[in-house]
Design a protein around this motif. Structure first.
Motif, PDB file in Angstrom:
ATOM      1  N   UNK A  90       0.833  -1.185   0.019  1.00 27.72           N
ATOM      2  CA  UNK A  90       0.132  -0.008   0.041  1.00 27.72           C
ATOM      3  C   UNK A  90       0.836   1.142  -0.022  1.00 27.72           C
ATOM      4  N   UNK A  91       2.085   1.270  -0.711  1.00 28.86           N
ATOM      5  CA  UNK A  91       2.671   2.357  -0.884  1.00 28.86           C
ATOM      6  C   UNK A  91       3.703   2.737   0.166  1.00 28.86           C
ATOM      7  N   UNK A  92       4.003   1.485   1.155  1.00 23.73           N
ATOM      8  CA  UNK A  92       4.976   1.813   2.134  1.00 23.73           C
ATOM      9  C   UNK A  92       5.919   0.595   2.119  1.00 23.73           C
ATOM     10  N   UNK A  93       7.149   1.026   2.585  1.00 22.50           N
ATOM     11  CA  UNK A  93       8.144   0.092   2.559  1.00 22.50           C
ATOM     12  C   UNK A  93       7.924  -0.794   3.821  1.00 22.50           C
ATOM     13  N   UNK A  94       7.671  -2.169   3.815  1.00 23.36           N
ATOM     14  CA  UNK A  94       7.251  -2.832   5.044  1.00 23.36           C
ATOM     15  C   UNK A  94       8.571  -4.066   5.058  1.00 23.36           C
ATOM     16  N   UNK A  95       9.184  -4.225   6.265  1.00 25.49           N
ATOM     17  CA  UNK A  95       9.714  -5.398   6.589  1.00 25.49           C
ATOM     18  C   UNK A  95       8.847  -6.324   7.214  1.00 25.49           C
ATOM     19  N   UNK A  96       8.901  -7.643   6.980  1.00 23.57           N
ATOM     20  CA  UNK A  96       8.121  -8.671   7.513  1.00 23.57           C
ATOM     21  C   UNK A  96       9.038  -9.682   8.464  1.00 23.57           C
ATOM     22  N   UNK A  97       8.275  -9.843   9.607  1.00 24.72           N
ATOM     23  CA  UNK A  97       9.024 -10.793  10.611  1.00 24.72           C
ATOM     24  C   UNK A  97       7.737 -11.598  11.148  1.00 24.72           C
ATOM     25  N   UNK A 114      12.692  -2.505  11.788  1.00 20.25           N
ATOM     26  CA  UNK A 114      12.778  -0.988  11.754  1.00 20.25           C
ATOM     27  C   UNK A 114      13.922  -0.602  10.900  1.00 20.25           C
ATOM     28  N   UNK A 115      15.308  -0.938  11.519  1.00 18.21           N
ATOM     29  CA  UNK A 115      16.485  -0.916  10.581  1.00 18.21           C
ATOM     30  C   UNK A 115      16.384  -1.170   9.291  1.00 18.21           C
ATOM     31  N   UNK A 116      15.791  -2.470   8.789  1.00 18.46           N
ATOM     32  CA  UNK A 116      15.950  -2.727   7.388  1.00 18.46           C
ATOM     33  C   UNK A 116      14.759  -1.932   6.540  1.00 18.46           C
ATOM     34  N   UNK A 130       8.195   4.012   6.360  1.00 16.09           N
ATOM     35  CA  UNK A 130       8.535   2.676   6.385  1.00 16.09           C
ATOM     36  C   UNK A 130       7.864   1.985   7.722  1.00 16.09           C
ATOM     37  N   UNK A 131       7.472   0.856   7.559  1.00 17.68           N
ATOM     38  CA  UNK A 131       6.742  -0.173   8.555  1.00 17.68           C
ATOM     39  C   UNK A 131       7.459  -1.376   8.934  1.00 17.68           C
ATOM     40  N   UNK A 132       6.887  -1.969   9.848  1.00 18.47           N
ATOM     41  CA  UNK A 132       7.056  -3.531  10.345  1.00 18.47           C
ATOM     42  C   UNK A 132       6.014  -4.045  10.479  1.00 18.47           C
ATOM     43  N   UNK A 133       5.946  -5.338   9.931  1.00 20.22           N
ATOM     44  CA  UNK A 133       4.751  -6.081   9.923  1.00 20.22           C
ATOM     45  C   UNK A 133       5.314  -7.459  10.722  1.00 20.22           C
ATOM     46  N   UNK A 134       4.672  -7.770  11.801  1.00 24.01           N
ATOM     47  CA  UNK A 134       5.229  -8.952  12.482  1.00 24.01           C
ATOM     48  C   UNK A 134       4.174  -9.690  12.733  1.00 24.01           C
ATOM     49  N   UNK A 135       4.105 -11.102  12.326  1.00 23.07           N
ATOM     50  CA  UNK A 135       3.165 -12.246  12.552  1.00 23.07           C
ATOM     51  C   UNK A 135       3.497 -12.886  13.814  1.00 23.07           C
ATOM     52  N   UNK A 136       2.699 -12.615  14.799  1.00 17.72           N
ATOM     53  CA  UNK A 136       3.054 -13.028  16.186  1.00 17.72           C
ATOM     54  C   UNK A 136       2.497 -14.343  16.425  1.00 17.72           C
ATOM     55  N   UNK A 137       3.325 -15.556  16.910  1.00 21.44           N
ATOM     56  CA  UNK A 137       2.991 -16.744  17.003  1.00 21.44           C
ATOM     57  C   UNK A 137       2.845 -16.895  18.396  1.00 21.44           C
ATOM     58  N   UNK A 138       3.370 -16.174  19.337  1.00 14.94           N
ATOM     59  CA  UNK A 138       3.412 -16.124  20.670  1.00 14.94           C
ATOM     60  C   UNK A 138       2.093 -15.855  21.423  1.00 14.94           C
ATOM     61  N   UNK A 139       1.789 -16.100  22.628  1.00 17.64           N
ATOM     62  CA  UNK A 139       0.736 -15.845  23.232  1.00 17.64           C
ATOM     63  C   UNK A 139       0.851 -14.658  24.019  1.00 17.64           C
ATOM     64  N   UNK A 140       1.059 -13.579  23.478  1.00 15.87           N
ATOM     65  CA  UNK A 140       1.356 -12.275  24.199  1.00 15.87           C
ATOM     66  C   UNK A 140       0.272 -11.474  24.068  1.00 15.87           C
ATOM     67  N   UNK A 141      -0.178 -10.842  25.293  1.00 17.58           N
ATOM     68  CA  UNK A 141      -1.322  -9.869  25.024  1.00 17.58           C
ATOM     69  C   UNK A 141      -1.282  -8.707  24.033  1.00 17.58           C
ATOM     70  N   UNK A 142      -2.372  -8.266  23.368  1.00 18.84           N
ATOM     71  CA  UNK A 142      -2.093  -6.946  22.673  1.00 18.84           C
ATOM     72  C   UNK A 142      -1.625  -6.059  23.384  1.00 18.84           C
ATOM     73  N   UNK A 143      -2.249  -5.498  24.408  1.00 17.66           N
ATOM     74  CA  UNK A 143      -1.532  -4.424  25.406  1.00 17.66           C
ATOM     75  C   UNK A 143      -0.092  -4.551  25.699  1.00 17.66           C
ATOM     76  N   UNK A 144       0.454  -5.854  25.934  1.00 14.54           N
ATOM     77  CA  UNK A 144       1.799  -5.897  26.416  1.00 14.54           C
ATOM     78  C   UNK A 144       2.623  -5.802  24.848  1.00 14.54           C
TER      79      UNK A 144
END
Length: 186
Positions: A90-97, A114-116, A130-144
């Motif tokens: 969508x027009x933004x550089x995005x690093x995937x993790x 972020x650095x990439x 630039x943005x960072x997309x993380x696919x989170x597989x861990x059971x971390x809370x949204x607020x955390x």
């Protein structure tokens, strides 16, 4: 990067994505791989050479493209000192993790992403975010997660978004870097 976008917004996203990808790599040829996903022709060999990496990255991008976003996989750009972002979405550089660890791992992977993203737009006046997309597989809370990334951004000044897909709850969240920094400054 939200679902339920209008056809006009989709067209604008598609145009902006192509524009940024072409500005970064003007000599590159782009191949439509599947709906809303384009790949730099020079990167196509990765699909076969690095099959596990490719499968992980394409699965991440599908999370976004299934919601009406448009993605361009950039050519592999690695130097001795620096790796660069994976995509333009969508027009933004995005690093995937993909993160499967604890908050510390989340922070470390976000910093690297972020650095990439920052590296590929450094010195460019035509691309500011630039943005960072993380696919989170861990059971971390949204607020955390939100608080952890806010802490990571307090010493960084760039513009962009943190996009996080919480695999366990099947929910996608997007915050601007400024929204996250505001948490720290309350």
């Amino acid at each position: 990067m939200v679902s339920g976008i209008t056809p006009e917004q989709f067209q604008k996203n598609a145009w902006n994505t192509r524009k940024v990808a072409a500005a970064l790599f003007p000599e590159e040829e782009w191949v439509l791989k599947e709906t809303n996903i384009y790949v730099a022709k020079s990167r196509l060999s990765e699909e076969f050479d690095e099959i596990n990496k490719w499968n992980k990255e394409i699965a991440q991008v599908r999370i976004l493209t299934s919601r009406g976003n448009v993605a361009y996989f950039l050519p592999e750009q690695k130097t001795q000192a620096q790796m660069y972002a994976d995509t333009v979405i969508n027009g933004e550089v995005v690093e995937l993790k993909t993160v499967s660890g604890n908050r510390s791992t989340l922070g470390s992977d976000f910093r690297q992403g972020y650095k990439q993203g920052a590296a590929i737009i450094r010195g460019r006046s035509d691309i500011q975010e630039h943005s960072v997309f993380i696919r989170l597989l861990s059971n971390l809370e949204v607020d955390s997660v939100r608080a952890k990334i806010a802490g990571e951004l307090k010493v960084r000044t760039g513009k962009g978004h943190f996009i996080c897909y919480f695999e366990i709850i099947s929910k996608l969240f997007t915050w601007t870097f400024d929204e996250l920094r505001a948490i720290i400054h309350k």
